[in-house]
Design an enzyme around this catalytic site. Structure first.
Site, PDB file in Angstrom:
ATOM      1  CD  GLU A 261      -2.395   1.496   2.497  1.00 12.17           C
ATOM      2  OE1 GLU A 261      -2.670   0.727   3.416  1.00 12.17           O
ATOM      3  OE2 GLU A 261      -2.386   2.741   2.602  1.00 12.17           O
TER       4      GLU A 261
ATOM      5  CB  CYS B 265      -2.212   6.000   2.766  1.00 13.56           C
ATOM      6  SG  CYS B 265      -3.336   5.203   3.907  1.00 13.56           S
TER       7      CYS B 265
HETATM    8  P1  NDP Z   1       9.539   4.028   3.633  1.00 11.56           P
HETATM    9  O1  NDP Z   1       9.013   3.389   2.432  1.00 11.56           O
HETATM   10  O2  NDP Z   1      10.936   4.473   3.638  1.00 11.56           O
HETATM   11  O3  NDP Z   1       9.364   3.113   4.898  1.00 11.56           O
HETATM   12  C1  NDP Z   1       8.221   2.341   5.142  1.00 11.56           C
HETATM   13  C2  NDP Z   1       8.579   1.137   6.000  1.00 11.56           C
HETATM   14  O4  NDP Z   1       9.491   0.314   5.297  1.00 11.56           O
HETATM   15  C3  NDP Z   1       9.280   1.517   7.296  1.00 11.56           C
HETATM   16  O5  NDP Z   1       8.860   0.631   8.309  1.00 11.56           O
HETATM   17  C4  NDP Z   1      10.724   1.301   6.949  1.00 11.56           C
HETATM   18  O6  NDP Z   1      11.497   1.043   8.087  1.00 11.56           O
HETATM   19  C5  NDP Z   1      10.637   0.078   6.089  1.00 11.56           C
HETATM   20  N1  NDP Z   1      11.785  -0.153   5.224  1.00 11.56           N
HETATM   21  C6  NDP Z   1      12.443   0.729   4.475  1.00 11.56           C
HETATM   22  N2  NDP Z   1      13.415   0.109   3.796  1.00 11.56           N
HETATM   23  C7  NDP Z   1      13.385  -1.193   4.144  1.00 11.56           C
HETATM   24  C8  NDP Z   1      14.148  -2.347   3.804  1.00 11.56           C
HETATM   25  N3  NDP Z   1      15.142  -2.271   2.958  1.00 11.56           N
HETATM   26  N4  NDP Z   1      13.839  -3.516   4.375  1.00 11.56           N
HETATM   27  C9  NDP Z   1      12.843  -3.611   5.252  1.00 11.56           C
HETATM   28  N5  NDP Z   1      12.084  -2.556   5.611  1.00 11.56           N
HETATM   29  C10 NDP Z   1      12.348  -1.366   5.070  1.00 11.56           C
HETATM   30  O7  NDP Z   1       8.569   5.198   3.931  1.00 11.56           O
HETATM   31  P2  NDP Z   1       8.694   6.349   5.012  1.00 11.56           P
HETATM   32  O8  NDP Z   1       8.011   5.911   6.212  1.00 11.56           O
HETATM   33  O9  NDP Z   1      10.085   6.842   5.168  1.00 11.56           O
HETATM   34  O10 NDP Z   1       7.859   7.441   4.269  1.00 11.56           O
HETATM   35  C11 NDP Z   1       8.352   7.974   3.051  1.00 11.56           C
HETATM   36  C12 NDP Z   1       7.229   8.364   2.134  1.00 11.56           C
HETATM   37  O11 NDP Z   1       6.361   7.276   1.904  1.00 11.56           O
HETATM   38  C13 NDP Z   1       6.310   9.425   2.660  1.00 11.56           C
HETATM   39  O12 NDP Z   1       6.837  10.689   2.543  1.00 11.56           O
HETATM   40  C14 NDP Z   1       5.114   9.201   1.814  1.00 11.56           C
HETATM   41  O13 NDP Z   1       5.287   9.801   0.583  1.00 11.56           O
HETATM   42  C15 NDP Z   1       5.052   7.713   1.663  1.00 11.56           C
HETATM   43  N6  NDP Z   1       4.146   7.071   2.586  1.00 11.56           N
HETATM   44  C16 NDP Z   1       2.989   6.582   2.111  1.00 11.56           C
HETATM   45  C17 NDP Z   1       2.100   5.991   2.947  1.00 11.56           C
HETATM   46  C18 NDP Z   1       0.865   5.403   2.442  1.00 11.56           C
HETATM   47  O14 NDP Z   1       0.140   4.798   3.237  1.00 11.56           O
HETATM   48  N7  NDP Z   1       0.531   5.496   1.195  1.00 11.56           N
HETATM   49  C19 NDP Z   1       2.301   5.919   4.380  1.00 11.56           C
HETATM   50  C20 NDP Z   1       3.552   6.452   4.809  1.00 11.56           C
HETATM   51  C21 NDP Z   1       4.418   6.962   3.927  1.00 11.56           C
HETATM   52  P3  NDP Z   1      12.389   2.179   8.774  1.00 11.56           P
HETATM   53  O15 NDP Z   1      11.482   3.209   9.281  1.00 11.56           O
HETATM   54  O16 NDP Z   1      13.039   1.421   9.869  1.00 11.56           O
HETATM   55  O17 NDP Z   1      13.318   2.658   7.718  1.00 11.56           O
END
Ligand code: NDP
Length: 832
Positions: free
Chosen positions: A255, A294
């Site tokens: 998502e 989201c």
């Molecule tokens: P990320 O995609 O960076 O992170 C989301 C999750 O993935 C976090 O728990 C993160 O962990 C984890 N993650 C990242 N890289 C890895 C990996 N290589 N292996 C395993 N887990 C990983 O999103 P952010 O939270 O940083 O948000 C960035 C952008 O995403 C926002 O600005 C927005 O644009 C979008 N977003 C969209 C959402 C939606 O529901 N549509 C919700 C939230 C964000 P960790 O925090 O430990 O890096």
């Protein structure tokens, strides 16, 4: 500095690294360190699959649902603590409500789904499929819990809801979870998990928590696991193409950022309720959770002649949004999650503003109440206007995950639909219109690109749950850019964690496997009438063949007169030419009623009520002089919770087959009865039983709990009999009005009274002074007052008398209370 623990392999573990600081979104202060170094992900996943999975898989859907309900009830009690922590993520009270209580609500909603599943650990899906001419070979689909673990990689914006909305469905399915919240808000997730683990409501291993980075977690996934991801599309795509995900064919639900659109209908001009509703909705979606949702509205699609009006009205609405410390009542919008996020959103706005104009808000100016604008992750709402959305595509591609939206014009509805689709798939879209033709046109054409569509107008607005609220019972997830998932959606969500398998075999074998009687399976002749059995003793396949009955002409006429159903086929034999009827035809309802007449067992017994009828079919018309008999076979049992004033019971579905004299099947139906469960908890308190128990009671009898002596116990019972015979009624009911109905209904259940409960008129740990000289006299007085109670109700069978705890009670309820009460105290002294 405090380090956050991880809950893995049955223990709270600290990482072995230096830790990554997590900041308070408002003050910038470091809250704790997140550290996952040294965690063995392969072992964690294995532990979940074995330790947690083994217990969860064996539980029935009913048990899992009740577990979720207990967990939700438990967490609700602790919510104040979570709100306090949630402020530190920048969330206001309203934002936190969505996250915290929305999460608990999700547990409740999913718990209720237990009623839609069979009373066993696996599901039977859909209808049986007949694969043979002779009726001896068939198929059915069953769905069993996957033997893996659900791995949830979550976003920062909903630390509680994000975890619970996903876990609710995997737990309902019987699959354990490993939750990995986003690092920067994992301190709130951790607080909730601490409560969950401490409550011991979930079996050990059902939930593990990694409070920080888990970059190598997917290296150990196996084919029975399920991975869900919420976050940025970039990370999502990277994880989705992980080697193990592909090699092991692990289901991966994503998502990701979606550019949700809301459309203002051409009819919704200023001055209409729909215009105002639209403005309010867009403002809310921009500012709730500081736009970090989201489902937030990123694209505001407006008729070109209304762009100016919308821009002005939205500007006005946004100017009233107060920003600052979310703890303050006057603050409407808190902060973003972190300074990094502020930086990212600014960059995205700058990208958008290469072609679009900022028409409200300023990236560099902000007024903040009760906080330091520089230290906190604050950002003012920003409204942009893109005049050329068919040419400048940035607005359909760039997600600024904050309080940011862009207005764009359309010329006609086709254009609005095209613009909505240019987001390449989103979680939700909405349209504000009071013209249902416009609504239909938009919905049918836009649906291919959206997971959910909300139509807002004056009729629905008051009760609408809003554009931005995913609901546990509805699909949540969207095509394309939104990730292509459907992470919620009631039963659909649960099925995501179950393996669907087609089972082929004979109807008799499939009856055994599915727990549902399949047509043509061998009957198990019941030793007595099936309606004489309690719920526990009824088994699918248990069957009864009735005697026969011939339907007469006058039966049909009488039924027509009784019911006033004078349809010509039953009453006018001169009008039958040219249709399927050859002679005077029995009413279908009469056949069902006559079938009931054949199969019903009339005496009072465990069958408490007729509950309804399903799948009724008439296979050929029945005429006067036709003879019928019935096969009544238990098809399925469906357990139910009873909260009102009734005895515990379950639903039994009976397969009713009506045959004619030549054994040809002429009608089928499934009837539902409510069948009482066995009462095996309490001994019936007959005169003899009471006398026998009293004989065992001596001065030396010791209580198993409490401080009463045998004589205190009897004098207490004597007193309650005085209430039960109306001699003492000058008291107020001690139970608060709010819960009285529930407490009263508990008389009907088969639960014992809890030990050590205090009598409402006595102070805790005190005893009344003894009234009688010795135990012998107390026994006599007890029996005298019991006699008075019995006589009272003999003479006044319809009387209702007040009880201190249970309120007003009728004769039968006094009997139930007496049984519970005497069992309680006689057990206390070991005399039954
Ligand atoms: P990320 O995609 O960076 O992170 C989301 C999750 O993935 C976090 O728990 C993160 O962990 C984890 N993650 C990242 N890289 C890895 C990996 N290589 N292996 C395993 N887990 C990983 O999103 P952010 O939270 O940083 O948000 C960035 C952008 O995403 C926002 O600005 C927005 O644009 C979008 N977003 C969209 C959402 C939606 O529901 N549509 C919700 C939230 C964000 P960790 O925090 O430990 O890096």
């Amino acid at each position: 500095m405090k380090k956050l623990h991880n809950y893995v392999t049955g223990q709270w573990l600290q990482g072995s690294g230096e830790g990554v600081p997590m900041h308070d979104a408002i003050t910038g202060e470091v809250i704790a360190l997140s550290d996952t170094e040294g965690l063995d992900f392969a072992e964690i996943l294995h532990y979940g699959r074995t330790k947690g999975g083994e217990v969860l898989r064996k539980m029935t859907f009913q048990e899992r649902g009740n577990m979720l309900k207990s967990l939700a009830l438990h967490l609700v009690k602790k919510k104040a603590d979570f709100y306090e922590i949630s402020y530190r993520t920048g969330a206001t009270k309203v934002d936190s409500w969505i996250d915290i209580e929305g999460g608990f609500g999700n547990l409740f909603a999913n718990a209720s789904l237990r009623k839609l599943f069979p009373n066993q650990s696996y599901h039977v899906e859909g209808d049986p499929i007949d694969l043979s001419r002779g009726g001896r070979f068939m198929a059915h689909h069953i769905m069993v819990p996957k033997r893996g673990v659900a791995i949830h990689i979550n976003a920062f914006n909903f630390p509680v809801w994000g975890m619970l909305e996903k876990c609710a469905v995997n737990w309902m399915a019987g699959v354990p979870a490993v939750v990995k919240p986003a690092t920067n808000t994992s301190f709130l997730t951790e607080a909730v998990v601490r409560e969950i683990i401490a409550s011991k409501i979930l079996p050990e291993g059902a939930l593990q928590l990694i409070t920080g980075s888990a970059r190598t977690i997917l290296d150990s996934v196996e084919s029975q696991d399920v991975v869900t991801f919420t976050g940025s599309a970039t990370t999502g795509r990277m994880l989705k193409s992980h080697k193990r995900i592909i090699e092991e064919a692990v289901p991966f639900t994503m998502e990701a950022d979606s550019l949700n659109a809301s459309v203002l209908g051409e009819d919704s001009v200023p001055g209409t309720p729909e215009f105002d509703i639209f403005i309010k909705e867009v403002r809310n979606e921009m500012t709730v959770k500081c736009g970090q949702k989201c489902t937030a509205i990123r694209r505001v699609i407006v008729p070109e002649n209304l762009v100016e009006d919308v821009q002005i009205a939205l500007g006005n609405a946004l100017s009233k949004v107060t920003i600052g410390d979310p703890r303050l009542k006057e603050v409407r919008m808190g902060s973003l999650v972190s300074l990094d996020q502020v930086k990212e959103v600014r960059e995205r706005v700058q990208k958008l503003s290469k072609t679009a104009n900022i028409v409200y808000g300023d990236l560099d100016k902000i007024e903040v109440i009760g906080a330091d604008a520089k230290k906190g992750a604050f950002l003012a709402p920003i409204l942009l206007r893109e005049n050329n959305p068919f040419k400048n595509l940035s607005v359909h591609e760039t997600e600024a995950f904050g309080p940011v939206s862009t207005i764009m014009p359309y010329k006609n509805l086709d254009e609005a639909i095209t613009l909505a689709q240019m987001g390449k798939g989103s979680l939700v879209s909405s349209i504000a219109t009071n013209d249902d033709k416009i609504a239909k046109e938009y919905v049918i054409n836009a649906a291919s690109h959206h997971g959910r569509i909300l139509v807002l107008n004056r009729e629905s607005a008051k009760e609408s749950t809003g554009h931005g609220s995913p609901l546990p019972s509805l699909v949540h997830g969207g095509p394309g850019r939104a990730g292509g998932g459907e992470e919620m959606g009631g039963v659909r969500g649960i099925k995501h964690y179950l393996q669907r398998t087609a089972i082929q075999g004979s109807p008799t074998t499939l009856t055994e496997i599915t727990g549902i009687y399949q047509a043509n399976a061998k009957y198990k002749e019941a030793e007595q009438h099936p309606f004489k059995y309690h719920w526990e003793d009824i088994k699918p396949g248990m069957s009864l063949k009735t005697h026969k009955r011939t339907l007469t002409d006058s039966d049909i006429i009488s039924f027509a007169n009784l019911t006033w159903d004078h349809f010509y086929a039953h009453t006018d034999i001169t009008s039958l030419d040219g249709n399927i009827f050859e002679k005077r035809t029995a009413h279908g309802y009469f056949i069902i009623a006559a079938a009931a007449g054949l199969f019903v067992y009339p005496n009072k017994g465990p069958v408490a009520a007729n509950y309804g009828l399903e799948d009724c079919r008439f296979l050929r018309p029945l005429y006067h002089n036709d003879t019928i008999y019935v096969r009544l076979t238990c098809k399925q049992k469906v357990d139910r919770d009873v909260a009102s004033a009734e005895h515990p019971s379950g639903i039994v579905k009976w397969f009713v087959e009506v045959f004619d004299a030549e054994d040809e099947l002429v009608a089928v139906a499934t009837i539902l009865t409510m069948v009482q469960k066995k009462q095996e908890t309490f001994v019936e308190m007959t005169d003899e039983k009471i006398q026998e128990s009293l004989n065992k009671l001596s001065e030396d009898s010791k209580p198993k709990w409490g401080i009463m002596t045998p004589q205190h116990m009897l004098e207490h019972l004597e007193y309650t009999y005085k209430i039960a015979s109306g001699k003492i009624q000058d008291f107020d009911v001690a139970t608060p009005e709010k819960i009285l109905e529930k407490v009263h209904a508990s008389l009907y259940n088969y639960d014992k009274f809890p030990r050590n409960t205090n009598f409402p008129q006595l102070e805790k740990d005190t005893l009344d002074e003894l009234k009688h000289p010795d135990l012998g006299t107390a026994k006599e007085k007890f029996l005298e007052e019991r006699e008075a109670y019995k006589n009272y109700f003999k003479e006044n069978p319809d009387a209702k008398l007040n009880n201190l705890v249970f309120g007003e009670m009728n004769r039968y309820e006094w009997y139930l209370l007496e049984r519970k009460h005497l069992n309680h105290h006689f057990e206390q002294f070991g005399i039954i």
